[in-house]
Structure formats: C-alpha cells, structure tokens
Enzyme design. Structure first.
Site, PDB file in Angstrom:
ATOM      1  N   ASP A   1       0.875  -1.173   0.000  1.00  0.00           N
ATOM      2  CA  ASP A   1       0.000   0.000   0.000  1.00  0.00           C
ATOM      3  C   ASP A   1       0.915   1.227   0.000  1.00  0.00           C
ATOM      4  O   ASP A   1       2.145   1.106  -0.153  1.00  0.00           O
ATOM      5  CB  ASP A   1      -0.982  -0.044   1.179  1.00  0.00           C
ATOM      6  CG  ASP A   1      -0.322   0.231   2.535  1.00  0.00           C
ATOM      7  OD1 ASP A   1       0.919   0.370   2.590  1.00  0.00           O
ATOM      8  OD2 ASP A   1      -1.045   0.307   3.544  1.00  0.00           O
TER       9      ASP A   1
ATOM     10  N   CYS B   1       3.543  -2.733   3.872  1.00  0.00           N
ATOM     11  CA  CYS B   1       2.647  -1.625   4.212  1.00  0.00           C
ATOM     12  C   CYS B   1       3.405  -0.777   5.233  1.00  0.00           C
ATOM     13  O   CYS B   1       4.622  -0.925   5.366  1.00  0.00           O
ATOM     14  CB  CYS B   1       1.288  -2.115   4.713  1.00  0.00           C
ATOM     15  SG  CYS B   1       1.331  -3.047   6.251  1.00  0.00           S
TER      16      CYS B   1
ATOM     17  N   THR C   1       3.524  -0.819   8.543  1.00  0.00           N
ATOM     18  CA  THR C   1       4.178  -1.655   9.559  1.00  0.00           C
ATOM     19  C   THR C   1       4.492  -3.064   9.058  1.00  0.00           C
ATOM     20  O   THR C   1       5.251  -3.784   9.706  1.00  0.00           O
ATOM     21  CB  THR C   1       3.223  -1.827  10.759  1.00  0.00           C
ATOM     22  OG1 THR C   1       1.992  -2.376  10.246  1.00  0.00           O
ATOM     23  CG2 THR C   1       2.959  -0.509  11.468  1.00  0.00           C
TER      24      THR C   1
ATOM     25  N   HIS D   1      12.173 -22.340   9.836  1.00  0.00           N
ATOM     26  CA  HIS D   1      11.266 -23.062  10.738  1.00  0.00           C
ATOM     27  C   HIS D   1       9.792 -23.000  10.337  1.00  0.00           C
ATOM     28  O   HIS D   1       9.040 -23.914  10.657  1.00  0.00           O
ATOM     29  CB  HIS D   1      11.417 -22.515  12.166  1.00  0.00           C
ATOM     30  CG  HIS D   1      12.722 -22.891  12.784  1.00  0.00           C
ATOM     31  ND1 HIS D   1      13.025 -22.642  14.102  1.00  0.00           N
ATOM     32  CD2 HIS D   1      13.823 -23.504  12.263  1.00  0.00           C
ATOM     33  CE1 HIS D   1      14.247 -23.085  14.365  1.00  0.00           C
ATOM     34  NE2 HIS D   1      14.752 -23.598  13.260  1.00  0.00           N
TER      35      HIS D   1
ATOM     36  N   HIS E   1      10.068 -29.354  12.103  1.00  0.00           N
ATOM     37  CA  HIS E   1       9.348 -28.137  11.705  1.00  0.00           C
ATOM     38  C   HIS E   1       8.277 -28.441  10.659  1.00  0.00           C
ATOM     39  O   HIS E   1       7.272 -27.747  10.581  1.00  0.00           O
ATOM     40  CB  HIS E   1      10.337 -27.091  11.190  1.00  0.00           C
ATOM     41  CG  HIS E   1      11.383 -26.760  12.207  1.00  0.00           C
ATOM     42  ND1 HIS E   1      11.074 -26.127  13.386  1.00  0.00           N
ATOM     43  CD2 HIS E   1      12.703 -27.032  12.248  1.00  0.00           C
ATOM     44  CE1 HIS E   1      12.171 -26.016  14.111  1.00  0.00           C
ATOM     45  NE2 HIS E   1      13.172 -26.554  13.452  1.00  0.00           N
TER      46      HIS E   1
HETATM   47  C1  RB5 Z   1      -1.683   2.905   6.466  1.00  0.00           C
HETATM   48  O1  RB5 Z   1      -1.672   4.149   7.061  1.00  0.00           O
HETATM   49  C2  RB5 Z   1      -1.214   1.868   7.468  1.00  0.00           C
HETATM   50  O2  RB5 Z   1      -2.193   1.636   8.407  1.00  0.00           O
HETATM   51  C3  RB5 Z   1      -0.875   0.572   6.736  1.00  0.00           C
HETATM   52  O3  RB5 Z   1       0.117   0.835   5.811  1.00  0.00           O
HETATM   53  C4  RB5 Z   1      -0.333  -0.547   7.593  1.00  0.00           C
HETATM   54  O4  RB5 Z   1       0.698  -0.135   8.407  1.00  0.00           O
HETATM   55  C5  RB5 Z   1      -1.336  -1.324   8.324  1.00  0.00           C
HETATM   56  O5  RB5 Z   1      -1.042  -2.278   9.033  1.00  0.00           O
END
Ligand code: RB5
Length: 375
Positions: free
Chosen positions: A8, A65, A67, A98, A133
């Site tokens: 994203d 994304c 995070t 694993h 595993h």
């Molecule tokens: C977008 O702002 C953010 O929420 C998305 O990129 C991601 O980190 C969600 O887990």
C-alpha cells in the site's frame, strides 16, 4: 523463481527498492502495485499477491505496508499462505527455516529500503529445514483445512454414500464386487500375478467411489439425433501419490479411471533412533496446488507412513487430500484420523487388530511382498 510484490502507500517506498533490486538481479516478479504514495487500502494488494503464491504462479511474495502487519494479516487469510512480518535478519532467516514462510511482510515506516533489500535476499536464499518443523507447519495448515471443511456445505468428507460412512470421514466400501475380490486377495494361496491384478481391480473400484464428489459442468453436444445439454467433469485436476513400494500396486487401477491424473511418489522410513520419518524419495507434481490428491497404500497398519506421507504432501498445499487403502487396522485408522482429521479415508475393510509383529489380523500378509513376489 518468480516473486509476487504488493504494497500500500505506507510500504510503497520499500517495495520499490525491492522491485529494483529484483530487476538488477534478474529475478522475475509480478508487481501488483500500488505504484505511488497515494493512499490506498492494503487488503486488495495482499489478496492479489497472496493468490499468485497460492496458485503456484509465484513461489514467494514480498508485501509491504506501513508496519507490515496489516498486509500480512490480510495475506494470511488466503489459504496456503504463511506470511511473516520481519524487521531483522534473524527473524527473516528463521521464518524460512522453521515456518516455511512463503510471504515476507515488511513495514516501510519501520525499516529502511536498504534493510528491506537485505531481508529480501535472506528470505529468498534460506531453505526450509523440514524435520520436526515440517510436522509443526503441517499442524498449522491442518487448522485451516479443518475450518474449510466445516464451512463446506457438502456432507463431512464430501463424498461417498452416507451409508458407507462409519466416522465423520472414514468410508468402508462394502460393495459386493470389492468384498469378493478382497476375499481372493486375502487367500494365502493366491499367487503374485493374480494378487497384483486383484489389487489393481479393487483400487479401480474404490477410486470410482472416492471420486463421487467430482464436480460436473454442463456442456452442449450434438448426438447423431439432436443437440443435448449434458455433463462433463468440471476441469478438476487429480494426482495419485502411492507410498512406496506397496502403493505402486494400486496405480494401474486408479489411472484406468482417471488417465489424466499425475502420479507423485513418496518413499519414507522411520529412523529407528529418533523415530522421525526419513524421506528417502519424494517427487510430487509441480502443479500440486491445483490438484486433488489421493494417497495410496494398500495397508493401513500403525498409520505411521500414511501420517508422515500426508504431512509431507500438505507442505506443498494441494487443493485437497484423501487417503485410500484396501485394509485398515483400527489402530492405524485411529492414529491417522487423529493426526489428519481433515483427510477423508477410504478402505475396503476394517480388520480386527495388529499383531505383535505389526501385521494386520486377519489381513493379507505383506502387500508389498505379495505384489512384487519378493517372499
Ligand atoms: C496505512 O496508514 C497503514 O495503516 C498501513 O500501511 C499498515 O501499516 C497497516 O497495518
């Protein structure tokens, strides 16, 4: 090796760095987007990339994304996907070794583009260790299969006549032709040639029942008399996997009914010290993710080989797995259905028990020896 890329707006920067890196290294990829920093939702990108991995079109996926978390959660909803969020080299290596992770998820607001490239290289070059595993990964994948089965509207195993069903997913096929041939098979005076033919014939008759749930689609054809709307099998692909060596005896029979099926092979023995299954041979169709697999072994005794073979096959994520044997011991049936509650089991007879030597009683002796005339 082809890689599915998706991101994203929050992960676009590191996905771009990874994409350029793959380009430089000449590694083929499919970039499902997004292609700029404009705000978008991550789930559709996760879905497209994850489905490319699920189908086998791509071997691995890299999803990014902000995070790495949201996009990994979304990817993990696609069956067969094991997406892991990583931000350091250790976890990246371990999730391949694993967990046999097939998607690496990273956060563009957590790590730098250089780090994303470093982790990508680790991910793509680290093998899965297998062994214990493999058992754990198989347990994880079984959770998803169980859920899939509960959601299916068709009855329990999805096939077999209701009256043949003795457990949720155990089918004992007591058709007179099968029972008659089984009696001949059990007789100690039956020689190898006849024994081999009987195993093939019984396997073919059992296959007829075990494929009862193949979906049909309507087609229009012209008979010599008129146009007719009639039915053909709806493109479902099958694979048979005999467990070496006795399972080989069933292959001719089942392929007479499903000649287009592919044949995989699995050979394993148990290490006497560790009791862990040792795979000495395994060759499965490369497109197994698209196939419904029937594992073949004439005798289900302790269940050990069947359980291990099915665990190995599950690692390749076939569409479905069934197990077909001719004679089962209650001990083996219990062990198998407990280890793989999602796998329907078809047999022609459930015998009394196992003796001290691990032979099924009354059984028919050693099927491998009788098929191949080695005793
Ligand atoms: C977008 O702002 C953010 O929420 C998305 O990129 C991601 O980190 C969600 O887990």
């Amino acid at each position: 090796m082809k890689i599915a890329l998706g991101a994203d707006h929050g992960g676009w920067n590191i996905k771009e760095a990874v994409r350029r890196h793959l380009e430089d290294k000449g590694i083929p990829y499919i970039d499902f987007g997004t292609y700029n920093e404009e705000s978008v939702d991550y789930a559709p990108f996760a879905e497209q990339a994850a489905k490319a991995v699920q189908s086998g079109e791509c071997q691995y996926g890299i999803l990014c994304c902000g995070t790495g978390i949201g996009i990994s959660i979304a990817a993990n909803k696609v069956h067969g996907i094991r997406a892991a969020v990583c931000c350091d080299a250790f976890c990246t290596e371990m999730t391949r070794r694993h967990n046999d992770a097939n998607i690496l998820a990273m956060g563009g607001r957590v790590i730098s583009p250089q780090k994303a490239v470093e982790l990508t290289d680790i991910f793509l070059s680290t093998p899965f260790e297998g062994g214990r595993h493999a058992r754990r990964v198989a347990q994880v994948m079984a959770l998803e299969r169980e859920e899939e089965q509960q959601n299916e509207s068709r009855p329990a195993a999805g096939c077999g006549k209701e009256e043949d069903k003795v457990d949720n997913q155990v089918f004992v096929m007591d058709h007179p032709l099968i029972q008659h041939k089984l009696t001949l098979l059990r007789d100690k005076n039956t020689g190898s040639k006849e024994f081999r033919e009987l195993v093939g014939e019984i396997a073919m008759l059992m296959c007829y029942e075990a494929t009862r749930d193949l979906p049909l689609k309507e087609v229009e054809i012209e008979t010599p008399v008129a146009l007719a709307k009639t039915k053909v099998i709806a493109g479902r692909k099958m694979a048979f996997v005999p467990i070496l060596r006795a399972g080989m005896g069933m292959v001719n029979g089942v392929t007479q009914l499903v000649p287009a099926a592919k044949i995989g092979h699995i050979g394993l023995y148990r290490d006497p010290e560790t009791l862990q299954p040792v795979e000495y041979y395994s060759k499965l169709p490369s497109d197994i993710v698209e196939r419904d697999v029937v594992v073949l072994d004439p005798m289900l005794a302790t269940g050990g080989s069947a359980i291990d073979a099915i665990s190995i096959i599950k690692r390749s994520n076939p569409k479905s797995i069934k197990f077909m044997c001719i004679i089962a011991a209650p001990e083996g049936m219990k062990a198998l259905t407990q280890a793989h509650p999602d796998v329907p089991v078809y047999c022609a007879a459930m015998d009394e028990c196992l003796n001290d030597h691990g032979y099924i009683v009354p059984g028919l002796g050693d099927a491998g020896d009788r098929i191949f005339g080695t005793k």
